[in-house]
Design an enzyme around this catalytic site. Structure first.
Site, mmCIF file in Angstrom:
data_model
loop_
_atom_site.group_PDB
_atom_site.id
_atom_site.type_symbol
_atom_site.label_atom_id
_atom_site.label_comp_id
_atom_site.label_asym_id
_atom_site.label_seq_id
_atom_site.Cartn_x
_atom_site.Cartn_y
_atom_site.Cartn_z
ATOM 1 N N HIS A 32 0.857 -1.199 0.000
ATOM 2 C CA HIS A 32 0.000 0.000 0.000
ATOM 3 C C HIS A 32 0.887 1.242 0.000
ATOM 4 O O HIS A 32 2.129 1.136 -0.091
ATOM 5 C CB HIS A 32 -0.951 -0.030 1.201
ATOM 6 C CG HIS A 32 -0.265 -0.227 2.524
ATOM 7 N ND1 HIS A 32 0.622 0.675 3.055
ATOM 8 C CD2 HIS A 32 -0.320 -1.255 3.409
ATOM 9 C CE1 HIS A 32 1.065 0.235 4.214
ATOM 10 N NE2 HIS A 32 0.522 -0.943 4.454
ATOM 11 N N HIS A 35 4.076 1.279 2.127
ATOM 12 C CA HIS A 35 5.207 0.531 1.557
ATOM 13 C C HIS A 35 5.845 1.322 0.399
ATOM 14 O O HIS A 35 7.068 1.366 0.259
ATOM 15 C CB HIS A 35 4.739 -0.829 1.021
ATOM 16 C CG HIS A 35 4.143 -1.727 2.058
ATOM 17 N ND1 HIS A 35 2.842 -2.157 2.009
ATOM 18 C CD2 HIS A 35 4.665 -2.279 3.177
ATOM 19 C CE1 HIS A 35 2.584 -2.951 3.039
ATOM 20 N NE2 HIS A 35 3.677 -3.039 3.775
ATOM 21 N N GLY A 148 9.007 1.648 8.579
ATOM 22 C CA GLY A 148 8.041 2.702 8.873
ATOM 23 C C GLY A 148 7.968 2.991 10.366
ATOM 24 O O GLY A 148 8.047 2.078 11.188
ATOM 25 N N SER A 187 -1.904 -2.960 5.893
ATOM 26 C CA SER A 187 -2.479 -4.075 5.122
ATOM 27 C C SER A 187 -3.749 -4.563 5.804
ATOM 28 O O SER A 187 -4.660 -5.074 5.149
ATOM 29 C CB SER A 187 -1.470 -5.216 5.024
ATOM 30 O OG SER A 187 -0.267 -4.728 4.474
HETATM 31 P P1 AMP Z 1 4.311 -4.842 6.912
HETATM 32 O O1 AMP Z 1 4.126 -5.286 5.501
HETATM 33 O O2 AMP Z 1 3.038 -4.441 7.593
HETATM 34 O O3 AMP Z 1 5.158 -5.804 7.715
HETATM 35 O O4 AMP Z 1 5.161 -3.507 6.844
HETATM 36 C C1 AMP Z 1 6.374 -3.448 6.140
HETATM 37 C C2 AMP Z 1 7.021 -2.124 6.421
HETATM 38 O O5 AMP Z 1 6.155 -1.073 5.988
HETATM 39 C C3 AMP Z 1 7.320 -1.874 7.909
HETATM 40 O O6 AMP Z 1 8.571 -1.218 8.035
HETATM 41 C C4 AMP Z 1 6.195 -0.960 8.313
HETATM 42 O O7 AMP Z 1 6.517 -0.119 9.398
HETATM 43 C C5 AMP Z 1 6.020 -0.136 7.038
HETATM 44 N N1 AMP Z 1 4.706 0.485 7.016
HETATM 45 C C6 AMP Z 1 3.512 -0.132 7.208
HETATM 46 N N2 AMP Z 1 2.517 0.779 7.193
HETATM 47 C C7 AMP Z 1 3.103 1.989 6.991
HETATM 48 C C8 AMP Z 1 2.614 3.317 6.886
HETATM 49 N N3 AMP Z 1 1.321 3.588 6.982
HETATM 50 N N4 AMP Z 1 3.498 4.321 6.684
HETATM 51 C C9 AMP Z 1 4.832 4.055 6.578
HETATM 52 N N5 AMP Z 1 5.349 2.820 6.678
HETATM 53 C C10 AMP Z 1 4.505 1.799 6.885
#
Ligand code: AMP
Length: 285
Positions: A32, A35, A148, A187
């Site tokens: 999204h 990412h 993030g 997600s």
């Molecule tokens: P995930 O796929 O949820 O494990 O997240 C992968 C990376 O994307 C992690 O470093 C999260 O912190 C980052 N991330 C998820 N949501 C956001 C957001 N809304 N803004 C910035 N980074 C994000």
């Protein structure tokens, strides 16, 4: 054109010919805007950008959503392609955990970082996160890795990992990307029903409220927390798990008489059945 790679051997071979610096964006897929912002940050500093897509079984508890976590590799690859990602690395679980002997290989960061906030209810979650990031860092050895600030506790655990496991990777913390409503992109937002999407935006409102109350000078930190909890309590579909103020680097809880700089308000709540987290930074109040 994004190249899809599925095995450790293939990526190790490929790494020999990729221009440096190499930037890694670790994800669990269902990509999204959050990412994409990490991908864009990586592109400003790196000659090669690798996105890994791996839903890590080790970081899910037995009652959590590992099985039904959104997976759509085709759509993720399209997003990678549109955003000029060089490599999408999407290995199988067996490729990353060939022995499936989870206990033996699990990394345990210090409990001061892992048995607070999300770690209270998500027992072993951060051990799973540290373990999988360690594996991917060992395979790819990126010069930079992008995370993030939305998952701020995770970021603290990863900084600990890099320091203690002597990775040469430079960790970059990127701002939280939000929907128009203020809701942090996630997600798991996909699970929210229409009315819940709207209700969920009150989590960020409660964080902004805490910050504004603090800046007004009329409330102590604890009073700010209470005011925000009262605000959230009006929404029957929101069940708060925690709302706390903690120091930025150590995650130590803020006492009222603490010098008020560089800390975060953190919130976790279930909106309907969906668990969401968010936080807001407070600097030099
Ligand atoms: P995930 O796929 O949820 O494990 O997240 C992968 C990376 O994307 C992690 O470093 C999260 O912190 C980052 N991330 C998820 N949501 C956001 C957001 N809304 N803004 C910035 N980074 C994000």
């Amino acid at each position: 054109m994004t190249i899809l790679i599925k095995t450790k051997k293939e990526i190790k071979d490929k790494l020999l010919e990729l221009p440096k610096p190499i930037g890694l964006v670790p994800t669990m897929g269902a990509l999204h805007a959050g990412h994409i912002s990490l991908i864009q940050a990586a592109q400003t500093e790196c000659k090669t950008v690798i996105v890994y897509i791996f839903v890590n079984p080790l970081q899910f508890g037995p009652d959590e959503d590992y099985e039904k976590y959104p997976r759509d590799l085709e759509s993720d690859l399209k997003i990678c392609e549109q955003n000029k990602v060089d490599i999408a690395f999407a290995p199988s679980v067996n490729e990353i955990y060939p022995e499936m002997d989870f206990n033996e290989e699990t990394i345990s960061p210090p409990v001061e970082l892992t048995n607070i906030l999300c770690g209270k209810t998500r027992v072993n979650h951060f051990n799973g996160v540290a373990t999988v990031i360690n594996k991917f860092f060992n395979i790819i050895q990126p010069d930079y890795a992008y995370f993030g600030k939305k998952d701020f506790q995770q970021l603290c655990v990863i900084k600990w990992l890099v320091h203690n496991y002597k990775h040469k990777t430079n960790i970059k913390a990127c701002p939280t990307i939000r929907e128009k409503s203020g809701l942090a992109c996630s997600s798991r937002n996909k699970y929210l029903k229409k009315d819940e999407l709207e209700i969920a935006s009150n989590l960020y409102k409660s964080l902004k409220m805490a910050k504004a109350n603090l800046i007004s000078g009329m409330f102590s930190v604890q009073e700010c927390v209470l005011e925000s909890l009262v605000f959230l309590s009006q929404f029957l579909k929101i069940k708060v798990e925690y709302f706390e103020a903690r120091q930025k680097d150590t995650l130590v809880k803020i006492k009222d008489n603490y010098e008020l700089r560089d800390f975060h308000f953190f919130v976790a709540a279930k909106v309907g059945n969906v668990r969401l987290i968010d936080n807001i930074e407070i600097q030099n109040v």
